[in-house]
Design a protein around this motif. Structure first.
Motif, short mmCIF file in Angstrom:
data_model
loop_
_atom_site.label_atom_id
_atom_site.label_comp_id
_atom_site.label_asym_id
_atom_site.label_seq_id
_atom_site.Cartn_x
_atom_site.Cartn_y
_atom_site.Cartn_z
N LEU A 1 -25.09 10.93 4.91
CA LEU A 1 -26.75 11.61 5.90
C LEU A 1 -27.43 9.55 5.76
N GLU A 2 -27.65 8.92 5.14
CA GLU A 2 -28.75 7.72 4.74
C GLU A 2 -27.53 6.39 6.40
N GLU A 3 -26.56 7.02 6.22
CA GLU A 3 -25.36 5.67 6.94
C GLU A 3 -25.40 6.66 7.89
N TYR A 4 -25.24 7.33 8.25
CA TYR A 4 -24.75 7.72 9.58
C TYR A 4 -26.68 8.16 10.18
N GLN A 5 -27.38 8.75 9.39
CA GLN A 5 -28.34 9.35 10.74
C GLN A 5 -29.11 8.55 11.66
N VAL A 6 -28.65 7.30 11.79
CA VAL A 6 -29.17 6.52 12.85
C VAL A 6 -28.18 5.88 13.78
N ILE A 7 -28.56 5.41 14.78
CA ILE A 7 -27.26 4.73 15.54
C ILE A 7 -28.14 4.01 16.08
N GLU A 8 -27.55 2.00 16.82
CA GLU A 8 -28.35 1.12 17.02
C GLU A 8 -28.16 1.53 18.17
N ASP A 9 -29.32 1.07 19.12
CA ASP A 9 -29.51 2.05 20.68
C ASP A 9 -28.36 0.14 21.33
N ARG A 10 -27.62 0.34 21.77
CA ARG A 10 -27.35 -1.12 22.64
C ARG A 10 -27.43 -1.19 23.55
N ASN A 11 -28.79 -0.59 23.79
CA ASN A 11 -29.52 -1.98 24.92
C ASN A 11 -29.96 -3.10 24.19
N ALA A 12 -29.13 -3.94 24.62
CA ALA A 12 -29.62 -4.96 23.17
C ALA A 12 -31.13 -5.71 23.72
N ARG A 13 -31.81 -5.65 25.03
CA ARG A 13 -32.38 -5.83 25.10
C ARG A 13 -33.23 -5.58 24.55
N LEU A 14 -33.51 -4.46 23.73
CA LEU A 14 -34.88 -3.67 23.27
C LEU A 14 -34.60 -3.53 21.61
N GLY A 15 -33.52 -3.80 21.33
CA GLY A 15 -32.27 -3.63 19.65
C GLY A 15 -32.74 -2.40 18.64
N GLU A 16 -32.90 -1.34 19.95
CA GLU A 16 -33.75 0.26 19.47
C GLU A 16 -32.27 0.61 17.95
N TYR A 17 -33.42 1.24 16.91
CA TYR A 17 -31.97 2.27 16.40
C TYR A 17 -33.13 3.58 17.01
N VAL A 18 -31.84 4.51 16.90
CA VAL A 18 -32.13 6.05 17.22
C VAL A 18 -31.52 7.20 16.53
N SER A 19 -32.40 8.02 16.55
CA SER A 19 -31.81 9.47 15.42
C SER A 19 -30.07 9.37 16.32
#
Length: 592
Positions: free
Chosen positions: A20-38
């Motif tokens: 659950l911890e490993e898969y709950q977020v993904i890296e937003d591949r918009n590298a300019r923002l570098g965000e992680y999203v649910s």
């Protein structure tokens, strides 16, 4: 005994919490923002079709086009969901092996990760599987030491925790998700591999994986394998009684939902979606999740800069190029030369990888191409930490395989020595031909020179066409290439090489129709079109089929519309030589 059960249940609970911890977020591949999203908040439902087909049914067409025989599509396919993939079907027991096919960027890996998350969250397969394991084929390519089945699963467990013997005592309660079979470097041949059955015995990783696929080890376990259709022939040689399903991408409503999830702002999402929906080609392209993500990313950046959304383009190549120029502009505002140098190095890395069939790159590969880790990591490469032998090692890959193919094609367009292009084309189809055709469009070349400050040349365009015709590129694939080029005169010269257009046993997607329409409009008056056992969409009724033909296939001279009417209402039209046989759906069109 009760004590052992309690310990096992506690072990399961900890495993679920870790997944659950490993898969709950993904890296937003918009590298300019570098965000992680649910993952839950971003994931959007995909159309999945369950296929029932016999092995003798036109397998070569399945492999080369990723589409099924028209009759099977029309009569033996049905929409399905992930939750019922392993349910009994018709008079058949629950399938123990399901192959989930899909084109590049269609959402196979995201679906695999969502299954892991939903199972761990108690939303999926609760009564069916005690454990679900994820095996990344891309990472397996780097494993050189001998491993056991248990070793192969270590990435699924928390640090310091290993799979226990008790887990494998109930193989019927285990699901293995093998993601990206087509990305395996080695060809898994039955003649080359000696199988084994002990999950704790160390063997070459090739033997471990083959034994799992062929049910020599953990025979009663369940498998879900994702792959591009191009690897189907190799895959089916390693499986016993598989069931097949195919991801078809987003429906129209799903696309709208994705836009709203991506933007997270009702006003901006509506503005962007309405603009895309008015552009039919652009809207059609959004059925592929990776393209939908790129389009959303580019439009979001355009909105932030208050730019005109009309700049967003209508072919895959132009969308990728717009995304590239947007990111490079953001990162290298003060240095044109740095932008050019970084782009060239990325393209060189991608081209070498394609030619060597390599998708994971070690730090030595990057240094060979003089790439700066700090710079490229924030642009187009993903970094992951991988356990190789006894040490940890960083490996890199392009954010998606289609990006590597795009950069590889760009490498040859930017290459000043035209011998490089000819050398590549004289070997096998290593380079993505559609991207090459798209990049050689005059407007694209001008954009690259103006925005990327790179020298380009269109001199290889005719050589590319000759190569494509000489190497038996199937007609539909060539039509897509010509559509990517978006140059009518070039398309006309290409279509002059055919006396007839003949397509058989194909389910034409909307993009197929668009590409075919573009090429039909650029045919001469003496050419013919044959459609035999072709369908448009899933379960398309005849009136819908005819309406699409009118819209896409016959945007010709007015007298041809009369010809079309005769075709659809009469079995034979002597004047135009038209024949309609309803049973086999054979259409013949001769321009008059």
């Amino acid at each position: 005994m009760l004590h052992a059960v309690i310990i096992e249940l506690d072990y399961q609970k900890k495993y679920r919490e870790h997944i659950l911890e490993e898969y709950q977020v993904i890296e937003d591949r918009n590298a300019r923002l570098g965000e992680y999203v649910s993952l839950d908040k971003r994931y959007t439902k995909l159309l999945i079709v369950k296929e029932h087909w016999q092995r003798e049914e036109k397998e070569h067409e399945i492999i080369t086009r990723g589409r099924k025989h028209a009759e099977l599509m029309a009569h033996q396919t049905s929409l399905t969901t992930v939750s019922v993939l392993f349910d009994p079907d018709r008079n058949r027991e629950s399938p123990r092996t399901v192959v989930l096919l899909g084109a590049a960027g269609i959402g196979k890996t995201m679906t695999a990760r969502k299954i892991m998350l939903d199972w761990a969250a108690g939303k999926l397969y609760q009564k069916k599987f005690d454990y679900v394991f994820y095996i990344n084929c891309r990472k397996i390519n780097l494993v050189t030491a001998q491993q056991s089945m248990a070793d192969l699963l270590l990435n699924n467990f928390p640090d310091g925790v290993r799979p226990t013997k008790e887990i494998f005592e109930k193989p019927e309660k285990l699901l293995f998700i093998i993601d990206g079979f087509d990305e395996l470097n080695s060809v898994l041949s039955m003649e080359e591999v000696s199988l084994w059955s002990d999950p704790f015995e160390k063997k070459p990783v090739k033997t471990v994986l083959c034994s799992l696929l062929r049910k020599e080890v953990l025979q009663k376990s369940f498998l879900l394998i994702t792959s591009r259709p191009t690897a189907l022939e190799k895959l089916k040689q390693n499986l016993k009684f598989p069931c097949y399903a195919e991801i078809r991408g987003f429906s129209g409503d799903d696309r709208k939902e994705y836009f709203h999830k991506f933007f997270g702002d009702e006003k901006k999402a509506t503005q962007a979606f309405n603009f895309v929906k008015e552009n039919e080609m652009l809207f059609t392209m959004c059925f592929v999740p990776i393209v939908c993500w790129i389009i959303c990313t580019v439009m979001k950046q355009q909105m932030e800069r208050k730019e005109d959304l009309a700049q967003t383009s209508k072919t895959t190549t132009s969308v990728y190029l717009l995304f590239l120029t947007s990111l490079l502009t953001d990162h290298f505002t003060d240095s044109v030369q740095q932008s050019k140098t970084t782009l060239w190095k990325l393209c060189s890395l991608a081209a070498d990888g394609i030619l060597e069939r390599k998708i994971l790159f070690e730090e030595g590969d990057l240094k060979k191409h003089n790439l700066s880790l700090s710079t490229i990591h924030t642009l187009f490469l993903n970094k992951s930490i991988f356990q190789k032998d006894t040490e940890c090692e960083s490996v890199y890959s392009f954010i998606h395989l289609s990006f590597q193919e795009f950069f590889a094609a760009l490498f040859y367009v930017l290459e000043e020595d035209e011998k490089t292009m000819k050398k590549s084309l004289s070997s096998k189809k290593d380079v993505n031909i559609r991207f090459l055709f798209g990049l050689l469009n005059k407007e694209r070349l001008n954009d690259m020179e103006k925005k990327l400050h790179c020298k380009t040349s269109s001199a290889i365009k005719l050589d590319l066409l000759k190569w494509a015709l000489r190497n038996c590129l199937n007609q539909l694939e060539l039509f897509h290439c010509l559509y990517e080029s978006q140059e009518e005169e070039f398309a006309k010269s290409a279509m002059d090489n055919f006396q007839e257009i003949r397509l058989e046993h194909i389910r034409l997607s909307t993009m197929d129709e668009i590409a075919l329409s573009f090429c039909v409009k650029n045919c001469c008056s003496k050419q013919s079109l044959y459609l035999c056992n072709c369908t448009l969409g899933i379960g398309e009724r005849e009136e819908g089929w005819i309406a699409k033909l009118r819209k896409w296939l016959f945007p010709l001279e007015p007298h041809c519309w009369c010809t079309l009417g005769s075709l659809l209402h009469h079995r034979h039209c002597p004047k135009a030589g038209l024949i309609h046989k309803p049973r086999c759906q054979w259409l013949q069109f001769c321009s008059v």
